[in-house]
Design a protein around this motif. Structure first.
Motif, PDB file in Angstrom:
ATOM      1  N   ARG A   1      -3.085  16.992 -23.550  1.00 58.11           N
ATOM      2  CA  ARG A   1      -1.765  16.334 -23.534  1.00 58.11           C
ATOM      3  C   ARG A   1      -0.647  17.302 -23.927  1.00 58.11           C
ATOM      4  N   LYS A   2      -1.017  18.297 -24.741  1.00 59.43           N
ATOM      5  CA  LYS A   2       0.002  19.262 -25.193  1.00 59.43           C
ATOM      6  C   LYS A   2       0.580  20.064 -24.026  1.00 59.43           C
TER       7      LYS A   2
ATOM      8  N   ARG B   1       1.053  18.924 -21.023  1.00 67.22           N
ATOM      9  CA  ARG B   1       1.811  18.093 -20.087  1.00 67.22           C
ATOM     10  C   ARG B   1       3.314  18.351 -20.213  1.00 67.22           C
ATOM     11  N   LYS B   2       3.742  18.536 -21.444  1.00 65.44           N
ATOM     12  CA  LYS B   2       5.173  18.731 -21.702  1.00 65.44           C
ATOM     13  C   LYS B   2       5.729  19.948 -20.965  1.00 65.44           C
ATOM     14  N   GLU B   3       4.880  20.998 -20.869  1.00 63.97           N
ATOM     15  CA  GLU B   3       5.367  22.248 -20.276  1.00 63.97           C
ATOM     16  C   GLU B   3       5.253  22.235 -18.759  1.00 63.97           C
ATOM     17  N   ASP B   4       4.593  21.235 -18.212  1.00 65.55           N
ATOM     18  CA  ASP B   4       4.331  21.250 -16.780  1.00 65.55           C
ATOM     19  C   ASP B   4       5.158  20.208 -16.038  1.00 65.55           C
ATOM     20  N   SER B   5       4.963  20.170 -14.755  1.00 65.12           N
ATOM     21  CA  SER B   5       5.736  19.247 -13.919  1.00 65.12           C
ATOM     22  C   SER B   5       5.037  17.889 -13.835  1.00 65.12           C
TER      23      SER B   5
ATOM     24  N   GLN C   1       5.543  15.371 -15.982  1.00 67.08           N
ATOM     25  CA  GLN C   1       6.242  14.385 -16.805  1.00 67.08           C
ATOM     26  C   GLN C   1       6.719  13.184 -16.018  1.00 67.08           C
TER      27      GLN C   1
ATOM     28  N   ASP D   1       2.128   7.253 -17.417  1.00 70.57           N
ATOM     29  CA  ASP D   1       1.125   7.580 -18.430  1.00 70.57           C
ATOM     30  C   ASP D   1      -0.266   7.121 -17.996  1.00 70.57           C
TER      31      ASP D   1
ATOM     32  N   TYR E   1      -1.623   9.455 -15.413  1.00 68.95           N
ATOM     33  CA  TYR E   1      -1.941  10.722 -16.084  1.00 68.95           C
ATOM     34  C   TYR E   1      -3.267  10.609 -16.828  1.00 68.95           C
TER      35      TYR E   1
ATOM     36  N   TYR F   1      -2.067  23.905 -14.772  1.00 74.73           N
ATOM     37  CA  TYR F   1      -2.522  22.844 -15.682  1.00 74.73           C
ATOM     38  C   TYR F   1      -4.046  22.747 -15.637  1.00 74.73           C
TER      39      TYR F   1
END
Lengths: 145, 145
Positions: free
Chosen positions: A25-26, A28-32, A34, A38, A41, A82
């Protein structure tokens, strides 16, 4: 894969997957990723973990199952970055979880290498599928230009 | 990276690179790298090995050096699959070479994880660069259509 490793991965699969779902999950924030829901995902991550574990259970079907799944990930727009980071994390968690077991084997170089070979072969299949898909898109677009 | 590992990789770098150049040639047959000259092939592999080792020497410059080099690999048409398999092989040879040394540390989980983290970070940079380049090509072509 060695039968003992296969067995112990299965024995600890719930602990491995739960930990993996937390760690991944960490990224996800840096990737596309978002913009997707949920639920979507979580479901796709869980399906990915199931596919990984199914490759442990059945050596023969491994490649076909992963090729089909990677086609779906590509269609969903899941980034390759990812996936590769996810696989690295899966390897780390598997090694860390099993190395806490008593048997010395799970702290040995042979054990590390078995796990590495397993994850490496999955990385190779996914990188091939993603590369092939991109090359194909670029080729088709070129034809249309 | 841990200073002791850095030192020992440097101490054995010639043995690691020589062995890697032998192993990586096996992948060339399966890839689209048969059309380039042998000299070009050997020189690029050697340059790749040098870049990998330079990331050991200098943590700070790592990312920039690798981004520039991956741009060159993309321009040369070097497949991502060849690079990721090459990196897996580099990790294996480094671990095998150093684990033959006497110190127990080079047979330990911490040592394995240091080497894995090193190679993983390089894989991530290269996968990012290749993905970005493909996405950019697809985007530019779409605009032109």
């Amino acid at each position: 894969m060695d039968a003992n490793i296969r067995d112990i991965i299965f024995q600890y699969k719930d602990a491995i997957i739960d930990q993996w779902l937390v760690e991944i999950r960490k990224f996800r924030k840096e990737d596309s990723l978002q913009n997707i829901t949920d639920t979507m995902y979580e479901n796709t991550n869980r399906e990915f973990a199931d596919k990984l574990l199914s490759t442990v259970q059945n050596d023969n079907g491994e490649e076909e199952v992963l090729i089909l799944f990677s086609e779906r990930l590509i269609q969903l727009g899941w980034p390759l970055n990812y996936i590769t980071r996810g696989l690295q994390e899966f390897r780390k968690i598997t090694v860390t979880t099993l190395s806490k077991q008593e048997a010395d084997y799970y702290k040995s170089m042979e054990f590390f290498q078995e796990i590495e070979d397993w994850i490496d072969s999955i990385v190779n299949i996914l990188v091939n599928e993603y590369s092939g898909s991109w090359e194909n898109t670029v080729f088709l677009q070129k034809m249309a230009l």
